[in-house]
Design a protein around this motif. Sequence first.
Motif, PDB file in Angstrom:
ATOM      1  N   LEU A  60      31.427  32.319 -67.764  1.00 36.30           N
ATOM      2  CA  LEU A  60      32.738  32.636 -68.325  1.00 36.30           C
ATOM      3  C   LEU A  60      33.536  31.364 -68.581  1.00 36.30           C
ATOM      4  O   LEU A  60      34.203  31.227 -69.616  1.00 36.30           O
ATOM      5  CB  LEU A  60      33.504  33.564 -67.382  1.00 36.30           C
ATOM      6  N   ALA A  61      33.476  30.417 -67.631  1.00 37.37           N
ATOM      7  CA  ALA A  61      34.189  29.148 -67.801  1.00 37.37           C
ATOM      8  C   ALA A  61      33.662  28.389 -69.016  1.00 37.37           C
ATOM      9  O   ALA A  61      34.430  27.835 -69.811  1.00 37.37           O
ATOM     10  CB  ALA A  61      34.055  28.300 -66.538  1.00 37.37           C
ATOM     11  N   VAL A  62      32.331  28.368 -69.164  1.00 38.27           N
ATOM     12  CA  VAL A  62      31.730  27.695 -70.311  1.00 38.27           C
ATOM     13  C   VAL A  62      32.160  28.372 -71.610  1.00 38.27           C
ATOM     14  O   VAL A  62      32.510  27.714 -72.595  1.00 38.27           O
ATOM     15  CB  VAL A  62      30.186  27.694 -70.190  1.00 38.27           C
ATOM     16  N   PHE A  63      32.148  29.713 -71.594  1.00 38.51           N
ATOM     17  CA  PHE A  63      32.554  30.452 -72.799  1.00 38.51           C
ATOM     18  C   PHE A  63      34.004  30.142 -73.170  1.00 38.51           C
ATOM     19  O   PHE A  63      34.326  29.964 -74.357  1.00 38.51           O
ATOM     20  CB  PHE A  63      32.390  31.957 -72.562  1.00 38.51           C
ATOM     21  N   LEU A  64      34.885  30.075 -72.172  1.00 41.99           N
ATOM     22  CA  LEU A  64      36.291  29.791 -72.452  1.00 41.99           C
ATOM     23  C   LEU A  64      36.468  28.412 -73.069  1.00 41.99           C
ATOM     24  O   LEU A  64      37.276  28.214 -73.976  1.00 41.99           O
ATOM     25  CB  LEU A  64      37.117  29.912 -71.167  1.00 41.99           C
TER      26      LEU A  64
END
Length: 383
Positions: A60-64
């Motif tokens: 999720l952090a990478v996607f953000l």
Amino acid sequence: MTTASIAGAGFGYALLWTLLFSVIATAVLQEMSARLGLVTRRGLSQAIRETFAGRWYGPLAVFLVVAAVGFGNAAYEAGNITGAALGLQGLSGIPSGIWALAVGLSSGALLLSGRYSLIEHVLVALVLLMSTVFLLTFLMVRPPLETLVAGMLQPSLPEGSLLTAIALIGTTVVPYNLFLHSSAVQEKWREDLPIAASLRAARVDTGLSIGLGGLITLAIMSTAAAAFFGSGAQVSAANIAQQLEPLLGPAARYFFAAGLFAAGLSSAVAAPLAAAYAVCGALGWERELSSLRFRMVWLLVLASGTFFAVIGTSPLAAILFAQAANGLLLPVCAVFLLLVMNRSQQLGDYRNGIASNVLGAFVVLVTLGLGGLKLLKVFGLVG
């Protein structure tokens, strides 16, 4: 230049407090970014990916990061290119759409060179070009000192100023620069240099740059306030250069056009470069300027911005919206940076201390408050 001019023209000196806050916030966050890059030899997005690896929220952090910085930069790159194109239109009379294409191609050629030192020198020259005339005009306008101090130390949000306040913060702090700066310092200060010496040099460099940037913005807001505020005139692409007439007379529009071109082109180069560093670091790709994937990322951002700038119909609105998007993105990037900077496994004795964390949290709270207030207004929950 455009955002600060709109702020000064529309609200006088009332939003100078956002400038003071932005300068402090930029100094705090950029120092952390530089420390991260020099100590770990990692960019911010790369550090985020490694910090959150193995946890459920890691993807999720990478996607953000990819969505917010990569796609976000593509979305508001149009405002950067539009600004440069408006400047060239003012100098030549040729439609801005044609110049937008030329600016996009010029930015691509500079990035394609793959030479960091060349890119840095071009950006420095453009900023100096932008700043000289405004600082001289500011000295001639000489706004009352008590008015400037009151605007900086008495926070207020006049009716209709919230989006402009967020945009002023976004155009000064520039969240994507956190990703760019943590990678750029590695290019400027080599790994074989002592960390303590590199950090000192980076802090001096950052302090001078941020101080000059804040002074330039102060000059632009003040000259716009003197020329437009309270006069009933509406600021537009056609008359925005009037703020330079006390110094330059009829030549004002040409100098303003040159400055607007310099500001737009410097941002048009920096935004795709920052997006490439952020996306490649988050996805674990090579972050070299000559890397194919790196080039494909900045090319996609630049091409998207160029396309929308060529077909755009509301240039000043596009530029203001771009900077407002920066302001809304800032707290997300700042939270990521704070989390990474408190990891002793990565930074050891160079991790954040109490003062850095308190200042960083203050930046997050203020930007979250302004962004939240804007969302409440959008949904009609507050007046």
